[in-house]
Design a protein around this motif. Structure first.
Motif, PDB file in Angstrom:
ATOM      1  N   ILE A   1       0.836  -1.205   0.000  1.00  0.00           N
ATOM      2  CA  ILE A   1       0.000   0.000   0.000  1.00  0.00           C
ATOM      3  C   ILE A   1       0.869   1.251   0.000  1.00  0.00           C
ATOM      4  CG2 ILE A   1      -1.526   1.366   1.507  1.00  0.00           C
ATOM      5  CD1 ILE A   1      -3.084  -1.167   2.093  1.00  0.00           C
ATOM      6  N   ASN A   2       2.045   1.180   0.634  1.00  0.00           N
ATOM      7  CA  ASN A   2       2.953   2.337   0.643  1.00  0.00           C
ATOM      8  C   ASN A   2       3.390   2.692  -0.769  1.00  0.00           C
ATOM      9  OD1 ASN A   2       2.823   2.321   3.471  1.00  0.00           O
ATOM     10  ND2 ASN A   2       4.553   0.917   3.636  1.00  0.00           N
ATOM     11  N   THR A   3       3.704   1.656  -1.579  1.00  0.00           N
ATOM     12  CA  THR A   3       4.100   1.876  -2.970  1.00  0.00           C
ATOM     13  C   THR A   3       2.933   2.445  -3.772  1.00  0.00           C
ATOM     14  OG1 THR A   3       5.631   0.009  -2.839  1.00  0.00           O
ATOM     15  CG2 THR A   3       5.018   0.757  -5.040  1.00  0.00           C
ATOM     16  N   PHE A   4       1.740   1.891  -3.567  1.00  0.00           N
ATOM     17  CA  PHE A   4       0.559   2.370  -4.292  1.00  0.00           C
ATOM     18  C   PHE A   4       0.258   3.827  -3.934  1.00  0.00           C
ATOM     19  CE2 PHE A   4      -1.172  -2.261  -4.187  1.00  0.00           C
ATOM     20  CZ  PHE A   4      -0.197  -2.634  -5.106  1.00  0.00           C
ATOM     21  N   THR A   5       0.478   4.191  -2.666  1.00  0.00           N
ATOM     22  CA  THR A   5       0.238   5.569  -2.226  1.00  0.00           C
ATOM     23  C   THR A   5       1.196   6.524  -2.917  1.00  0.00           C
ATOM     24  OG1 THR A   5      -0.632   4.828  -0.093  1.00  0.00           O
ATOM     25  CG2 THR A   5       0.175   7.088  -0.213  1.00  0.00           C
ATOM     26  N   GLN A   6       2.456   6.101  -3.074  1.00  0.00           N
ATOM     27  CA  GLN A   6       3.424   6.936  -3.803  1.00  0.00           C
ATOM     28  C   GLN A   6       2.959   7.175  -5.232  1.00  0.00           C
ATOM     29  OE1 GLN A   6       7.288   5.123  -3.555  1.00  0.00           O
ATOM     30  NE2 GLN A   6       7.478   5.424  -1.352  1.00  0.00           N
ATOM     31  N   THR A   7       2.437   6.112  -5.868  1.00  0.00           N
ATOM     32  CA  THR A   7       1.925   6.251  -7.227  1.00  0.00           C
ATOM     33  C   THR A   7       0.765   7.238  -7.260  1.00  0.00           C
ATOM     34  OG1 THR A   7       2.581   3.995  -7.812  1.00  0.00           O
ATOM     35  CG2 THR A   7       0.843   4.996  -9.153  1.00  0.00           C
ATOM     36  N   ALA A   8      -0.146   7.109  -6.311  1.00  0.00           N
ATOM     37  CA  ALA A   8      -1.324   7.992  -6.276  1.00  0.00           C
ATOM     38  C   ALA A   8      -0.942   9.443  -6.037  1.00  0.00           C
ATOM     39  CB  ALA A   8      -2.295   7.518  -5.204  1.00  0.00           C
ATOM     40  N   HIS A   9       0.201   9.684  -5.373  1.00  0.00           N
ATOM     41  CA  HIS A   9       0.651  11.052  -5.087  1.00  0.00           C
ATOM     42  C   HIS A   9       1.351  11.702  -6.269  1.00  0.00           C
ATOM     43  CE1 HIS A   9       0.570  10.546  -0.408  1.00  0.00           C
ATOM     44  NE2 HIS A   9      -0.592  10.851  -0.917  1.00  0.00           N
ATOM     45  N   SER A  10       1.604  10.943  -7.321  1.00  0.00           N
ATOM     46  CA  SER A  10       2.219  11.531  -8.518  1.00  0.00           C
ATOM     47  C   SER A  10       1.319  12.630  -9.062  1.00  0.00           C
ATOM     48  CB  SER A  10       2.410  10.447  -9.595  1.00  0.00           C
ATOM     49  OG  SER A  10       2.677  11.037 -10.847  1.00  0.00           O
ATOM     50  N   ASP A  11       1.941  13.717  -9.538  1.00  0.00           N
ATOM     51  CA  ASP A  11       1.124  14.812 -10.081  1.00  0.00           C
ATOM     52  C   ASP A  11       0.518  14.462 -11.437  1.00  0.00           C
ATOM     53  OD1 ASP A  11       3.382  14.867 -11.651  1.00  0.00           O
ATOM     54  OD2 ASP A  11       3.991  16.905 -11.123  1.00  0.00           O
ATOM     55  N   ARG A  12       0.852  13.253 -11.946  1.00  0.00           N
ATOM     56  CA  ARG A  12       0.243  12.801 -13.201  1.00  0.00           C
ATOM     57  C   ARG A  12      -0.715  11.625 -12.974  1.00  0.00           C
ATOM     58  NH1 ARG A  12       3.761  10.522 -16.392  1.00  0.00           N
ATOM     59  NH2 ARG A  12       5.564  10.516 -15.013  1.00  0.00           N
ATOM     60  N   CYS A  13      -1.082  11.403 -11.706  1.00  0.00           N
ATOM     61  CA  CYS A  13      -2.005  10.320 -11.382  1.00  0.00           C
ATOM     62  C   CYS A  13      -3.145  10.861 -10.527  1.00  0.00           C
ATOM     63  CB  CYS A  13      -1.273   9.213 -10.622  1.00  0.00           C
ATOM     64  SG  CYS A  13      -2.301   7.775 -10.228  1.00  0.00           S
ATOM     65  N   SER A  14      -4.360  10.448 -10.838  1.00  0.00           N
ATOM     66  CA  SER A  14      -5.524  10.848 -10.048  1.00  0.00           C
ATOM     67  C   SER A  14      -6.366   9.620  -9.731  1.00  0.00           C
ATOM     68  CB  SER A  14      -6.377  11.874 -10.806  1.00  0.00           C
ATOM     69  OG  SER A  14      -5.651  13.059 -11.053  1.00  0.00           O
ATOM     70  N   TYR A  15      -6.966   9.637  -8.536  1.00  0.00           N
ATOM     71  CA  TYR A  15      -7.820   8.539  -8.096  1.00  0.00           C
ATOM     72  C   TYR A  15      -9.254   9.044  -7.975  1.00  0.00           C
ATOM     73  CZ  TYR A  15     -10.109   5.404  -4.743  1.00  0.00           C
ATOM     74  OH  TYR A  15     -11.001   4.580  -4.104  1.00  0.00           O
ATOM     75  N   TYR A  16     -10.189   8.277  -8.526  1.00  0.00           N
ATOM     76  CA  TYR A  16     -11.600   8.636  -8.435  1.00  0.00           C
ATOM     77  C   TYR A  16     -12.393   7.423  -7.945  1.00  0.00           C
ATOM     78  CZ  TYR A  16      -9.929  12.541 -11.190  1.00  0.00           C
ATOM     79  OH  TYR A  16      -9.215  13.638 -11.628  1.00  0.00           O
ATOM     80  N   GLY A  17     -12.672   7.414  -6.638  1.00  0.00           N
ATOM     81  CA  GLY A  17     -13.457   6.342  -6.055  1.00  0.00           C
ATOM     82  C   GLY A  17     -14.935   6.661  -6.100  1.00  0.00           C
ATOM     83  N   ASN A  18     -15.756   5.698  -5.679  1.00  0.00           N
ATOM     84  CA  ASN A  18     -17.216   5.866  -5.662  1.00  0.00           C
ATOM     85  C   ASN A  18     -17.786   6.028  -7.066  1.00  0.00           C
ATOM     86  OD1 ASN A  18     -19.637   6.033  -4.087  1.00  0.00           O
ATOM     87  ND2 ASN A  18     -19.692   8.231  -4.465  1.00  0.00           N
ATOM     88  N   VAL A  19     -17.089   5.469  -8.064  1.00  0.00           N
ATOM     89  CA  VAL A  19     -17.540   5.544  -9.459  1.00  0.00           C
ATOM     90  C   VAL A  19     -17.641   4.121 -10.008  1.00  0.00           C
ATOM     91  CG1 VAL A  19     -17.065   6.390 -11.780  1.00  0.00           C
ATOM     92  CG2 VAL A  19     -16.453   7.795  -9.795  1.00  0.00           C
ATOM     93  N   THR A  20     -18.848   3.692 -10.336  1.00  0.00           N
ATOM     94  CA  THR A  20     -19.053   2.347 -10.867  1.00  0.00           C
ATOM     95  C   THR A  20     -19.066   2.388 -12.388  1.00  0.00           C
ATOM     96  OG1 THR A  20     -20.366   1.731  -8.928  1.00  0.00           O
ATOM     97  CG2 THR A  20     -20.562   0.323 -10.862  1.00  0.00           C
ATOM     98  N   ILE A  21     -18.025   1.811 -12.989  1.00  0.00           N
ATOM     99  CA  ILE A  21     -17.948   1.771 -14.448  1.00  0.00           C
ATOM    100  C   ILE A  21     -18.964   0.750 -14.963  1.00  0.00           C
ATOM    101  CG2 ILE A  21     -16.442   1.417 -16.436  1.00  0.00           C
ATOM    102  CD1 ILE A  21     -15.725   3.808 -14.574  1.00  0.00           C
ATOM    103  N   GLY A  22     -19.682   1.129 -16.004  1.00  0.00           N
ATOM    104  CA  GLY A  22     -20.754   0.293 -16.521  1.00  0.00           C
ATOM    105  C   GLY A  22     -22.113   0.762 -16.033  1.00  0.00           C
ATOM    106  N   LYS A  23     -22.084   1.600 -14.979  1.00  0.00           N
ATOM    107  CA  LYS A  23     -23.329   2.138 -14.429  1.00  0.00           C
ATOM    108  C   LYS A  23     -23.278   3.668 -14.392  1.00  0.00           C
ATOM    109  CE  LYS A  23     -25.874   2.465 -10.078  1.00  0.00           C
ATOM    110  NZ  LYS A  23     -25.780   2.210  -8.615  1.00  0.00           N
ATOM    111  N   ASP A  24     -22.308   4.209 -13.653  1.00  0.00           N
ATOM    112  CA  ASP A  24     -22.185   5.665 -13.556  1.00  0.00           C
ATOM    113  C   ASP A  24     -21.613   6.269 -14.834  1.00  0.00           C
ATOM    114  OD1 ASP A  24     -23.118   5.465 -10.954  1.00  0.00           O
ATOM    115  OD2 ASP A  24     -21.095   5.319 -10.107  1.00  0.00           O
ATOM    116  N   VAL A  25     -20.730   5.526 -15.480  1.00  0.00           N
ATOM    117  CA  VAL A  25     -20.152   5.932 -16.767  1.00  0.00           C
ATOM    118  C   VAL A  25     -19.827   4.652 -17.533  1.00  0.00           C
ATOM    119  CG1 VAL A  25     -17.834   6.087 -15.764  1.00  0.00           C
ATOM    120  CG2 VAL A  25     -18.323   7.284 -17.886  1.00  0.00           C
ATOM    121  N   THR A  26     -20.084   4.625 -18.818  1.00  0.00           N
ATOM    122  CA  THR A  26     -19.867   3.408 -19.602  1.00  0.00           C
ATOM    123  C   THR A  26     -18.444   3.330 -20.111  1.00  0.00           C
ATOM    124  OG1 THR A  26     -20.467   4.401 -21.727  1.00  0.00           O
ATOM    125  CG2 THR A  26     -22.276   3.530 -20.376  1.00  0.00           C
TER     126      THR A  26
END
Length: 453
Positions: free
Chosen positions: A88-113
């Motif tokens: 998780i520490n490695t994944f957190t570093q990835t998420a902190h990149s200024d070229r990476c964004s995380y968008y939770g609470n989004v169901t693909i196939g339902k909220d956006v196809t």
């Protein structure tokens, strides 16, 4: 000296060409690839990590249906194995990149196809894993007292969909502490040479405080000669089973086993036929199994019924026969028999610009390191297609800017990584009060309320 100077001059010229090319890319925003990854488990994060590391302009957006990230690292790893969660520490570093964004609470196939994602991004990578479980397909499977191992693990790990069933959740810990279970049988349709657990897992079971193993010597007699030529991990695992079943335990071990109040055992060559109901017709009281024999040898050995049956009395039955991926969107090719998206090196067949990684790519097998290598391979396919021009960067894509408008119009509020870190801090604070690493929030509504959604 001359050759050395020539090599240095060539290297500087090469570097200058790369820098010149890089500056040309920077001057044209349309040439920065917009890539989205669906799923924030290990496959999703490792795919994103490789893309960001090996393409200096790529923007990677990670979508997740739950408010919280990390998939099976959060919801599938046993609470007594916290070291596995260090990734998780490695994944957190990835998420902190200024070229990476995380968008939770989004169901693909339902909220956006997926089609809408493809219009917004140059490449879409499906890494949503295997969220369903395979079924036994036998009578009585729906009786009370029969559960999938996936649901059981989700329950004690605080997976929202299983929250009513340590970071183990407080409710799970209380229920297990009150458990009256005294004996657990692990049943397999094949034999000792085909078991799927690891030597580490077996060793932990053998050393489990307050328990003793029940291993039938007849299952292991003569295996010493058979395992001479098998791969070393399988050989070491079998040797430990043979030692535990056939050799006299040491004094300390014998004393511990003699005072044990609980037992676990391995029951081989049995295949489930029917879950037997109790008198009320609602609760499971046992399971009827076909006794099998093996045809062939090694990993390819098949279990064939002998015609004999055996019944095992038990009030709780957990089926642990694997996970299963589901189709995400009708527009995506899917093989229902194999439970995967048909692909070649991660490129989805017949769908340019669409990729897959992790379990939905290869099936629900392997450990985190397997998923890492598999995800790197898919990311490399994306990079090669960017380099070859198969993915046309000249076609401007808006990425999340376009998706945000769609989500807003549908009343969907994405959770950002900084939102997750607020949830994380709250969980850690609650855990501190209880003397544990964290106390997980298990209700998505409570998570969203905490961050003001």
């Amino acid at each position: 000296m001359g050759s050395s100077c020539g090599r240095v001059c060539w290297e500087w010229a090469s570097r200058l060409r790369r820098l010149t090319g890089f500056s040309r890319l920077l001057s044209t925003a349309a040439l920065a690839p917009q890539i989205c990854v669906v799923g924030s488990g290990p496959a999703g994060f490792y795919t994103a990590q490789h893309l960001l590391k090996h393409h200096r302009l790529a923007q990677v957006d990670i979508y997740e249906k739950l408010p919280v990230p990390f998939g099976l690292v959060r919801f599938g790893v046993a609470p007594d194995h916290p070291e596995v969660k260090n990734v998780i520490n490695t994944f957190t570093q990835t998420a902190h990149s200024d070229r990476c964004s995380y968008y939770g609470n989004v169901t693909i196939g339902k909220d956006v196809t997926v089609k809408e994602l493809q219009r917004a991004y140059h490449a879409v990578v499906l890494s949503y894993g295997a969220e369903d479980n395979r079924i036994l397909g036998i009578p009585g499977e729906n009786l009370s007292g029969v559960y999938s191992a996936r649901a059981f693990v989700g329950w004690y790990n605080g997976l929202p969909e299983n929250r009513d069933k340590t970071d183990i959740t407080e409710g799970s810990l209380a229920a297990i502490a009150c458990s009256k279970v005294k004996r657990v049988w692990l049943v397999g349709r094949r034999g000792p040479l085909q078991v799927a657990f690891t030597i580490k897992e077996l060793r932990e079971m053998i050393n489990l405080p307050g328990t003793r193993p029940l291993l039938d010597p007849a299952d292991f007699t003569g295996l010493g000669d058979v395992i001479k030529d098998v791969p070393r991990p399988r050989k070491r695992l079998t040797e430990l089973m043979v030692k535990s079943a056939l050799e006299k335990p040491g004094e300390r071990e014998a004393s511990r086993w003699a005072s044990a109040t609980k037992e676990w055992g391995l029951k081989f060559r049995c295949s489930p036929l029917e879950v037997l109901p109790a008198a009320d017709g609602k609760q499971a009281r046992g399971i009827r199994m076909a006794v099998t024999r093996l045809e062939g040898s090694g990993e390819s050995a098949r279990a064939v019924p002998t015609g004999e049956v055996e019944e095992l009395e038990c009030g709780l039955i957990l089926s642990s026969i694997g996970y299963r991926s589901l189709p995400l969107d009708s527009s995506i090719p899917f093989d229902p028999k194999l439970g995967i998206i048909p692909n070649s090196l991660g490129r989805v067949q017949g769908a340019p610009g669409l990729y897959c990684s992790g379990w939905v790519k290869r099936g629900p097998t392997g450990v985190i390191i397997t998923t890492m290598n598999d995800s790197f391979d898919t990311a490399q396919s994306v990079l090669e297609d960017l380099q070859s021009g198969l993915l046309k960067l000249s076609n401007s894509k808006e990425g999340f800017k376009s998706v945000r408008s769609i989500l807003h119009s549908r009343g969907v509020h994405p959770v950002t990584f900084s939102d997750w870190e607020k949830i994380d801090a709250a969980e850690v604070a609650r855990g501190k009060l209880a003397g544990k690493p964290r106390e997980k929030l298990v209700d998505p509504r409570e998570m969203l309320q905490l961050i003001g959604h």
